[in-house]
Design a protein around this motif. Structure first.
Motif, PDB file in Angstrom:
ATOM      1  N   MET A   1       0.857  -1.268   0.072  1.00  0.00           N
ATOM      2  CA  MET A   1       0.091   0.124  -0.012  1.00  0.00           C
ATOM      3  C   MET A   1       0.877   1.407  -0.151  1.00  0.00           C
ATOM      4  N   LYS A   2       0.500   2.238  -0.645  1.00  0.00           N
ATOM      5  CA  LYS A   2       1.285   3.460  -1.018  1.00  0.00           C
ATOM      6  C   LYS A   2       1.345   4.434   0.056  1.00  0.00           C
ATOM      7  N   SER A   3       2.102   4.831   0.800  1.00  0.00           N
ATOM      8  CA  SER A   3       1.957   5.700   2.029  1.00  0.00           C
ATOM      9  C   SER A   3       1.906   7.073   1.522  1.00  0.00           C
ATOM     10  N   ARG A   4       1.191   7.700   2.500  1.00  0.00           N
ATOM     11  CA  ARG A   4       0.956   9.145   2.215  1.00  0.00           C
ATOM     12  C   ARG A   4       1.794  10.008   2.635  1.00  0.00           C
ATOM     13  N   SER A   5       2.179  11.066   1.802  1.00  0.00           N
ATOM     14  CA  SER A   5       3.216  12.150   2.349  1.00  0.00           C
ATOM     15  C   SER A   5       2.821  12.716   3.603  1.00  0.00           C
ATOM     16  N   LEU A   6       3.736  13.422   4.091  1.00  0.00           N
ATOM     17  CA  LEU A   6       3.468  14.288   5.465  1.00  0.00           C
ATOM     18  C   LEU A   6       2.536  15.425   5.100  1.00  0.00           C
ATOM     19  N   ARG A   7       2.550  16.112   4.067  1.00  0.00           N
ATOM     20  CA  ARG A   7       2.022  17.183   3.613  1.00  0.00           C
ATOM     21  C   ARG A   7       0.315  16.928   3.262  1.00  0.00           C
ATOM     22  N   SER A   8       0.305  15.808   2.699  1.00  0.00           N
ATOM     23  CA  SER A   8      -1.192  15.205   2.343  1.00  0.00           C
ATOM     24  C   SER A   8      -1.872  14.892   3.964  1.00  0.00           C
ATOM     25  N   GLN A   9      -1.176  14.334   4.552  1.00  0.00           N
ATOM     26  CA  GLN A   9      -1.755  14.069   6.066  1.00  0.00           C
ATOM     27  C   GLN A   9      -2.054  15.200   6.620  1.00  0.00           C
ATOM     28  N   ARG A  10      -1.290  16.272   6.691  1.00  0.00           N
ATOM     29  CA  ARG A  10      -1.397  17.686   7.480  1.00  0.00           C
ATOM     30  C   ARG A  10      -2.679  18.328   6.717  1.00  0.00           C
ATOM     31  N   GLU A  11      -2.760  18.369   5.365  1.00  0.00           N
ATOM     32  CA  GLU A  11      -4.076  18.851   4.646  1.00  0.00           C
ATOM     33  C   GLU A  11      -5.341  18.292   5.022  1.00  0.00           C
ATOM     34  N   ASP A  12      -5.260  16.926   5.080  1.00  0.00           N
ATOM     35  CA  ASP A  12      -6.374  16.152   5.692  1.00  0.00           C
ATOM     36  C   ASP A  12      -6.906  16.509   7.130  1.00  0.00           C
ATOM     37  N   ASP A  13      -5.597  16.611   7.903  1.00  0.00           N
ATOM     38  CA  ASP A  13      -6.099  16.999   9.480  1.00  0.00           C
ATOM     39  C   ASP A  13      -6.494  18.334   9.552  1.00  0.00           C
ATOM     40  N   ALA A  14      -5.960  19.476   8.752  1.00  0.00           N
ATOM     41  CA  ALA A  14      -6.692  20.680   8.522  1.00  0.00           C
ATOM     42  C   ALA A  14      -8.213  20.480   8.215  1.00  0.00           C
ATOM     43  N   LEU A  15      -8.479  20.114   6.926  1.00  0.00           N
ATOM     44  CA  LEU A  15      -9.838  19.822   6.440  1.00  0.00           C
ATOM     45  C   LEU A  15     -10.604  19.237   7.502  1.00  0.00           C
ATOM     46  N   MET A  16     -10.327  18.113   8.297  1.00  0.00           N
ATOM     47  CA  MET A  16     -11.074  17.512   9.418  1.00  0.00           C
ATOM     48  C   MET A  16     -11.446  18.805  10.330  1.00  0.00           C
ATOM     49  N   GLU A  17     -10.372  19.503  10.865  1.00  0.00           N
ATOM     50  CA  GLU A  17     -10.585  20.502  11.834  1.00  0.00           C
ATOM     51  C   GLU A  17     -11.584  21.567  11.334  1.00  0.00           C
ATOM     52  N   LEU A  18     -11.815  21.869  10.072  1.00  0.00           N
ATOM     53  CA  LEU A  18     -13.012  22.752   9.614  1.00  0.00           C
ATOM     54  C   LEU A  18     -14.195  22.240   9.330  1.00  0.00           C
ATOM     55  N   VAL A  19     -14.210  20.758   9.139  1.00  0.00           N
ATOM     56  CA  VAL A  19     -15.528  20.094   8.744  1.00  0.00           C
ATOM     57  C   VAL A  19     -16.131  19.561   9.986  1.00  0.00           C
ATOM     58  N   LEU A  20     -15.368  18.973  10.985  1.00  0.00           N
ATOM     59  CA  LEU A  20     -16.064  18.401  12.163  1.00  0.00           C
ATOM     60  C   LEU A  20     -16.811  19.199  12.940  1.00  0.00           C
ATOM     61  N   PRO A  21     -16.510  20.414  13.423  1.00  0.00           N
ATOM     62  CA  PRO A  21     -17.506  21.225  14.037  1.00  0.00           C
ATOM     63  C   PRO A  21     -18.785  21.379  13.318  1.00  0.00           C
ATOM     64  N   GLN A  22     -18.707  21.603  11.990  1.00  0.00           N
ATOM     65  CA  GLN A  22     -19.986  21.697  11.086  1.00  0.00           C
ATOM     66  C   GLN A  22     -20.836  20.434  11.017  1.00  0.00           C
ATOM     67  N   LEU A  23     -20.079  19.421  11.060  1.00  0.00           N
ATOM     68  CA  LEU A  23     -20.948  17.989  11.232  1.00  0.00           C
ATOM     69  C   LEU A  23     -21.304  17.768  12.553  1.00  0.00           C
ATOM     70  N   GLU A  24     -20.570  18.217  13.529  1.00  0.00           N
ATOM     71  CA  GLU A  24     -21.373  18.001  14.774  1.00  0.00           C
ATOM     72  C   GLU A  24     -22.525  18.727  15.157  1.00  0.00           C
ATOM     73  N   GLN A  25     -22.534  19.990  14.491  1.00  0.00           N
ATOM     74  CA  GLN A  25     -23.779  20.858  14.587  1.00  0.00           C
ATOM     75  C   GLN A  25     -24.884  20.352  13.833  1.00  0.00           C
ATOM     76  N   VAL A  26     -24.691  19.573  12.704  1.00  0.00           N
ATOM     77  CA  VAL A  26     -25.854  19.026  12.007  1.00  0.00           C
ATOM     78  C   VAL A  26     -26.397  17.649  12.779  1.00  0.00           C
ATOM     79  N   PHE A  27     -25.467  17.071  13.396  1.00  0.00           N
ATOM     80  CA  PHE A  27     -25.800  15.925  14.108  1.00  0.00           C
ATOM     81  C   PHE A  27     -26.722  16.351  15.676  1.00  0.00           C
ATOM     82  N   ARG A  28     -26.338  17.767  16.046  1.00  0.00           N
ATOM     83  CA  ARG A  28     -27.122  18.091  17.103  1.00  0.00           C
ATOM     84  C   ARG A  28     -28.673  18.683  16.644  1.00  0.00           C
TER      85      ARG A  28
END
Length: 153
Positions: free
Chosen positions: A1-28
């Motif tokens: 399996m191809k490993s992801r680069s550190l940059r790609s992982q950081r981008e995913d983490d930043a995207l999760m930090e943006l989307v997660l509060p919105q998703l939690e709000q939708v569930f509430r």
């Protein structure tokens, strides 16, 4: 399996930090769905029906296996009787001749049964079959009731 680069992982983490509060709000905000009335009873009935169907299949396989075992046992018994007579024939030949002897016996028995059937008037057979069918239906109903009561307790 191809490993992801550190940059790609950081981008995913930043995207999760943006989307997660919105998703939690939708569930509430979303209203909680309750099961429809009678769901548990329907689910249990479906589960019971599936268990009975599985039991029927298991019973059919057991009947088929027992029938095959009975035929094999009859063939082996008939070959054992031939071996006792002192014949020195290979085993497979004995098994085959036992099966042939068993089939011959069943054909002779069938011819006797057909002779008896043809000698009895039709109205006797109709009455006998009606009585036998009624008794069979009563037996099946009693058996189902007994097994249903046993499952309930």
């Amino acid at each position: 399996m191809k490993s992801r680069s550190l940059r790609s992982q950081r981008e995913d983490d930043a995207l999760m930090e943006l989307v997660l509060p919105q998703l939690e709000q939708v569930f509430r905000v979303a209203e909680r769905k309750e099961p429809e009335p009678g769901f548990a009873q329907r689910w249990l009935a479906r589960q019971l029906h599936a268990a009975r169907a599985q039991q029927r299949v298991r019973n059919n396989w057991m009947v088929a296996a027992n029938g095959l075992a009975l035929l094999l046992m009859l063939a082996l018994i008939s070959t054992g009787a031939l071996a006792l007579l002192g014949r020195s024939v290979p085993f497979l030949s004995d098994v085959f001749s036992g099966i042939v002897a068993m089939v011959g016996f069943e054909l002779a028995l069938a011819s006797v049964v057909f002779a008896v059937i043809s000698a009895v008037p039709v109205w006797v057979w109709l009455i006998s079959c009606s009585i036998g069918g009624t008794l069979l239906v009563l037996w099946i109903a009693a058996f189902r009731r007994a097994t249903f009561l046993r499952e309930q307790s």
